[in-house]
Motif scaffolding. Structure first.
Motif, PDB file in Angstrom:
ATOM      1  N   ASP A 273       0.831  -1.204   0.000  1.00 28.08           N
ATOM      2  CA  ASP A 273       0.000   0.000   0.000  1.00 28.08           C
ATOM      3  C   ASP A 273       0.866   1.255   0.000  1.00 28.08           C
ATOM      4  O   ASP A 273       2.034   1.237   0.416  1.00 28.08           O
ATOM      5  CB  ASP A 273      -0.932   0.011   1.212  1.00 28.08           C
ATOM      6  CG  ASP A 273      -2.099  -0.953   1.046  1.00 28.08           C
ATOM      7  OD1 ASP A 273      -2.528  -1.156  -0.108  1.00 28.08           O
ATOM      8  OD2 ASP A 273      -2.575  -1.497   2.058  1.00 28.08           O
ATOM      9  N   LEU A 274       0.285   2.355  -0.454  1.00 27.35           N
ATOM     10  CA  LEU A 274       0.999   3.619  -0.498  1.00 27.35           C
ATOM     11  C   LEU A 274       1.555   3.990   0.874  1.00 27.35           C
ATOM     12  O   LEU A 274       0.867   3.865   1.893  1.00 27.35           O
ATOM     13  CB  LEU A 274       0.077   4.733  -0.979  1.00 27.35           C
ATOM     14  CG  LEU A 274      -0.290   4.738  -2.459  1.00 27.35           C
ATOM     15  CD1 LEU A 274      -1.317   5.828  -2.744  1.00 27.35           C
ATOM     16  CD2 LEU A 274       0.930   4.923  -3.345  1.00 27.35           C
ATOM     17  N   ALA A 285       4.074  -5.594  -6.871  1.00 25.09           N
ATOM     18  CA  ALA A 285       2.839  -5.757  -7.648  1.00 25.09           C
ATOM     19  C   ALA A 285       2.931  -7.058  -8.442  1.00 25.09           C
ATOM     20  O   ALA A 285       4.030  -7.564  -8.708  1.00 25.09           O
ATOM     21  CB  ALA A 285       2.616  -4.578  -8.585  1.00 25.09           C
ATOM     22  N   ARG A 286       1.791  -7.564  -8.822  1.00 25.12           N
ATOM     23  CA  ARG A 286       1.715  -8.734  -9.689  1.00 25.12           C
ATOM     24  C   ARG A 286       0.764  -8.431 -10.830  1.00 25.12           C
ATOM     25  O   ARG A 286      -0.271  -7.794 -10.635  1.00 25.12           O
ATOM     26  CB  ARG A 286       1.236  -9.969  -8.926  1.00 25.12           C
ATOM     27  CG  ARG A 286       2.289 -10.561  -7.999  1.00 25.12           C
ATOM     28  CD  ARG A 286       1.792 -11.813  -7.322  1.00 25.12           C
ATOM     29  NE  ARG A 286       2.862 -12.422  -6.537  1.00 25.12           N
ATOM     30  CZ  ARG A 286       2.684 -13.075  -5.398  1.00 25.12           C
ATOM     31  NH1 ARG A 286       1.459 -13.224  -4.912  1.00 25.12           N
ATOM     32  NH2 ARG A 286       3.716 -13.593  -4.758  1.00 25.12           N
ATOM     33  N   ILE A 287       1.115  -8.915 -12.016  1.00 19.76           N
ATOM     34  CA  ILE A 287       0.257  -8.755 -13.177  1.00 19.76           C
ATOM     35  C   ILE A 287      -0.244 -10.137 -13.592  1.00 19.76           C
ATOM     36  O   ILE A 287       0.545 -11.025 -13.940  1.00 19.76           O
ATOM     37  CB  ILE A 287       0.996  -8.071 -14.334  1.00 19.76           C
ATOM     38  CG1 ILE A 287       1.453  -6.674 -13.893  1.00 19.76           C
ATOM     39  CG2 ILE A 287       0.091  -7.973 -15.561  1.00 19.76           C
ATOM     40  CD1 ILE A 287       2.274  -5.951 -14.903  1.00 19.76           C
ATOM     41  N   HIS A 288      -1.542 -10.301 -13.519  1.00 18.30           N
ATOM     42  CA  HIS A 288      -2.180 -11.584 -13.830  1.00 18.30           C
ATOM     43  C   HIS A 288      -2.678 -11.568 -15.273  1.00 18.30           C
ATOM     44  O   HIS A 288      -3.449 -10.682 -15.663  1.00 18.30           O
ATOM     45  CB  HIS A 288      -3.362 -11.837 -12.885  1.00 18.30           C
ATOM     46  CG  HIS A 288      -2.968 -11.927 -11.445  1.00 18.30           C
ATOM     47  ND1 HIS A 288      -2.729 -13.129 -10.810  1.00 18.30           N
ATOM     48  CD2 HIS A 288      -2.760 -10.963 -10.516  1.00 18.30           C
ATOM     49  CE1 HIS A 288      -2.407 -12.904  -9.551  1.00 18.30           C
ATOM     50  NE2 HIS A 288      -2.420 -11.591  -9.344  1.00 18.30           N
ATOM     51  N   GLY A 289      -2.231 -12.522 -16.066  1.00 22.57           N
ATOM     52  CA  GLY A 289      -2.751 -12.671 -17.413  1.00 22.57           C
ATOM     53  C   GLY A 289      -4.211 -13.073 -17.385  1.00 22.57           C
ATOM     54  O   GLY A 289      -4.633 -13.859 -16.532  1.00 22.57           O
ATOM     55  N   LEU A 308       6.666   3.002  -0.908  1.00 20.64           N
ATOM     56  CA  LEU A 308       5.862   3.112  -2.124  1.00 20.64           C
ATOM     57  C   LEU A 308       5.236   4.496  -2.180  1.00 20.64           C
ATOM     58  O   LEU A 308       4.374   4.840  -1.374  1.00 20.64           O
ATOM     59  CB  LEU A 308       4.777   2.035  -2.151  1.00 20.64           C
ATOM     60  CG  LEU A 308       4.024   1.932  -3.487  1.00 20.64           C
ATOM     61  CD1 LEU A 308       4.944   1.404  -4.582  1.00 20.64           C
ATOM     62  CD2 LEU A 308       2.790   1.051  -3.359  1.00 20.64           C
ATOM     63  N   ALA A 309       5.683   5.297  -3.160  1.00 20.03           N
ATOM     64  CA  ALA A 309       5.213   6.677  -3.289  1.00 20.03           C
ATOM     65  C   ALA A 309       4.075   6.814  -4.288  1.00 20.03           C
ATOM     66  O   ALA A 309       3.306   7.774  -4.221  1.00 20.03           O
ATOM     67  CB  ALA A 309       6.366   7.583  -3.704  1.00 20.03           C
ATOM     68  N   ALA A 310       3.970   5.876  -5.248  1.00 19.52           N
ATOM     69  CA  ALA A 310       2.909   5.943  -6.253  1.00 19.52           C
ATOM     70  C   ALA A 310       2.615   4.553  -6.770  1.00 19.52           C
ATOM     71  O   ALA A 310       3.484   3.670  -6.746  1.00 19.52           O
ATOM     72  CB  ALA A 310       3.305   6.862  -7.410  1.00 19.52           C
ATOM     73  N   ARG A 311       1.390   4.379  -7.264  1.00 16.95           N
ATOM     74  CA  ARG A 311       0.999   3.086  -7.828  1.00 16.95           C
ATOM     75  C   ARG A 311       0.052   3.307  -8.998  1.00 16.95           C
ATOM     76  O   ARG A 311      -0.616   4.346  -9.100  1.00 16.95           O
ATOM     77  CB  ARG A 311       0.312   2.219  -6.777  1.00 16.95           C
ATOM     78  CG  ARG A 311      -1.068   2.752  -6.349  1.00 16.95           C
ATOM     79  CD  ARG A 311      -1.712   1.874  -5.297  1.00 16.95           C
ATOM     80  NE  ARG A 311      -3.043   2.336  -4.936  1.00 16.95           N
ATOM     81  CZ  ARG A 311      -4.170   1.857  -5.459  1.00 16.95           C
ATOM     82  NH1 ARG A 311      -4.128   0.900  -6.372  1.00 16.95           N
ATOM     83  NH2 ARG A 311      -5.345   2.326  -5.073  1.00 16.95           N
ATOM     84  N   VAL A 323       3.772   1.073 -13.078  1.00 18.42           N
ATOM     85  CA  VAL A 323       2.949   0.392 -12.091  1.00 18.42           C
ATOM     86  C   VAL A 323       3.304   0.770 -10.659  1.00 18.42           C
ATOM     87  O   VAL A 323       2.497   0.598  -9.738  1.00 18.42           O
ATOM     88  CB  VAL A 323       3.020  -1.144 -12.234  1.00 18.42           C
ATOM     89  CG1 VAL A 323       2.468  -1.565 -13.594  1.00 18.42           C
ATOM     90  CG2 VAL A 323       4.429  -1.665 -12.063  1.00 18.42           C
ATOM     91  N   ALA A 324       4.512   1.309 -10.429  1.00 23.83           N
ATOM     92  CA  ALA A 324       4.908   1.669  -9.074  1.00 23.83           C
ATOM     93  C   ALA A 324       6.078   2.633  -9.102  1.00 23.83           C
ATOM     94  O   ALA A 324       6.894   2.603 -10.029  1.00 23.83           O
ATOM     95  CB  ALA A 324       5.287   0.422  -8.269  1.00 23.83           C
ATOM     96  N   VAL A 325       6.128   3.492  -8.092  1.00 26.48           N
ATOM     97  CA  VAL A 325       7.260   4.387  -7.883  1.00 26.48           C
ATOM     98  C   VAL A 325       7.701   4.259  -6.428  1.00 26.48           C
ATOM     99  O   VAL A 325       6.882   4.381  -5.513  1.00 26.48           O
ATOM    100  CB  VAL A 325       6.913   5.859  -8.184  1.00 26.48           C
ATOM    101  CG1 VAL A 325       8.137   6.753  -7.983  1.00 26.48           C
ATOM    102  CG2 VAL A 325       6.375   6.002  -9.612  1.00 26.48           C
ATOM    103  N   VAL A 326       8.976   4.002  -6.236  1.00 31.79           N
ATOM    104  CA  VAL A 326       9.552   3.890  -4.894  1.00 31.79           C
ATOM    105  C   VAL A 326      10.459   5.082  -4.654  1.00 31.79           C
ATOM    106  O   VAL A 326      11.237   5.472  -5.521  1.00 31.79           O
ATOM    107  CB  VAL A 326      10.350   2.569  -4.756  1.00 31.79           C
ATOM    108  CG1 VAL A 326      11.069   2.509  -3.406  1.00 31.79           C
ATOM    109  CG2 VAL A 326       9.415   1.375  -4.913  1.00 31.79           C
ATOM    110  N   ALA A 327      10.338   5.688  -3.481  1.00 24.96           N
ATOM    111  CA  ALA A 327      11.178   6.828  -3.098  1.00 24.96           C
ATOM    112  C   ALA A 327      11.924   6.496  -1.816  1.00 24.96           C
ATOM    113  O   ALA A 327      11.504   5.621  -1.042  1.00 24.96           O
ATOM    114  CB  ALA A 327      10.325   8.079  -2.922  1.00 24.96           C
TER     115      ALA A 327
END
Length: 331
Positions: A273-274, A285-289, A308-311, A323-327
């Motif tokens: 979570d943010l 994160a996970r990407i489900h086909g 986690l700064a953004a999603r 899909v995500a930004v980490v700071a």
């Protein structure tokens, strides 16, 4: 010599008092042969002093800025001002009216259109007017952003790491004054054509935000925007009173490893979570086909320690989407 801008203001930037008017851009179209795009603008001036240029809806699906700036234009009185405050609550007004990131007229992304062209598209003409007429007037430029429909952020105020360290220090001091829950020293991954870049190359103090997202606003983020912009104006000596600062946590976004991108289409599952801490190598994160059953998800792993700064906000994601930004928390 470049052509003159086709935009004409209905306000006088040199007149004291409060003026509510428009930037009128001629736009001939099927439903109005001699029509215009009417961009709302407010000028509040009281004597000599610094000038602040305040903008929202650079992207049309971001709402904290417009909510804060329409109210500021309605309530700020000249007697509390020393200098000039120029307010454009919806910079990309066609996009704002449509609730879209880019303009429905020409698909122009205002924040990639600078320096613009006086004989270009509607978006380019607006950018050109800001480049040649509004930015030169300003000492400090504040441009509100949020995540729009596709991203969600921890609420932060930010300025850029700059070659000119005096200019950089002034910008970070304004960020500190805004007093968002988070403050970011930002390094852009794609700065070409940005409003930010245009202002900074003129030597202006430029400050921005990312306040939530999801194509809406929250009570908390609107409060942050309204309190913060008054803090900045007080910090600059343009508006009287004592700013109302709260504690801010400084974050650093030092490079490309902050950003993670999807390599496949699918349905995204956020694993963090943010604002939560993450470790390098952790699945964020996970990407489900979704084309058939029985497929293993693609894991998106953090390339650095941080939070986690953004999603990515929508439930479905496309290859190439951020899909995500980490700071990194630095104080």
């Amino acid at each position: 010599m470049p052509r003159p801008s086709p935009i004409s203001p209905t306000v006088d930037f040199d007149r004291d008092g409060v003026q509510h008017g428009f930037l009128r851009l001629p736009y001939s179209r099927d439903d109005s042969a001699w029509g215009s795009v009417m961009i709302p603008i407010c000028v509040i001036k009281n004597g000599k002093g610094q000038t602040a240029l305040l903008t929202g809806a650079n992207h049309g699906d971001e709402y904290e800025g417009p909510l804060a700036l329409y109210e500021l234009a309605r309530t700020l009185e000249p007697k509390h001002v020393s200098g000039t405050v120029i307010i454009v609550p919806a910079m990309n007004y066609p996009a704002f009216r449509a609730g879209t990131r880019t303009s429905p007229i020409d698909k122009g992304n205002m924040n990639r259109a600078f320096p613009g062209r006086p004989d270009g598209t509607v978006t380019e003409k607006i950018a050109d007017y800001f480049q040649r007429e509004l930015l030169p007037r300003a000492d400090i430029v504040f441009d509100f952003h949020s995540g729009g429909r596709t991203l969600d952020f921890v609420p932060f105020c930010a300025a850029h790491i700059l070659p000119d360290k005096d200019q950089e220090a002034k910008a970070f001091a304004a960020v500190e004054a805004f007093s968002a829950p988070y403050s970011v020293r930002m390094l852009e991954i794609d700065a070409v054509g940005m409003y930010d870049t245009a202002a900074e190359e003129m030597g202006k103090v430029f400050v921005t935000t990312e306040l939530g997202g999801g194509g809406t606003s929250r009570a908390e983020t609107v409060r942050i925007a309204r309190r913060g912009i008054l803090n900045v104006l007080r910090h600059a000596g343009i508006v009287d009173g004592v700013d109302e600062r709260t504690r801010t946590c400084w974050l650093d976004m030092p490079g490309g490893d902050c950003f993670s991108f999807a390599e496949e289409d699918g349905m995204i599952e956020t694993m963090v979570d943010l604002g939560e801490p993450v470790k390098k190598g952790a699945v964020i994160a996970r990407i489900h086909g979704t084309g058939r059953t029985g497929l293993a998800p693609q894991d998106i792993r953090s390339r650095m320690d941080g939070l986690l700064a953004a999603r990515h906000f929508p439930g479905l994601v496309k290859a190439g989407d951020c899909v995500a930004v980490v700071a990194i928390e630095v104080g």
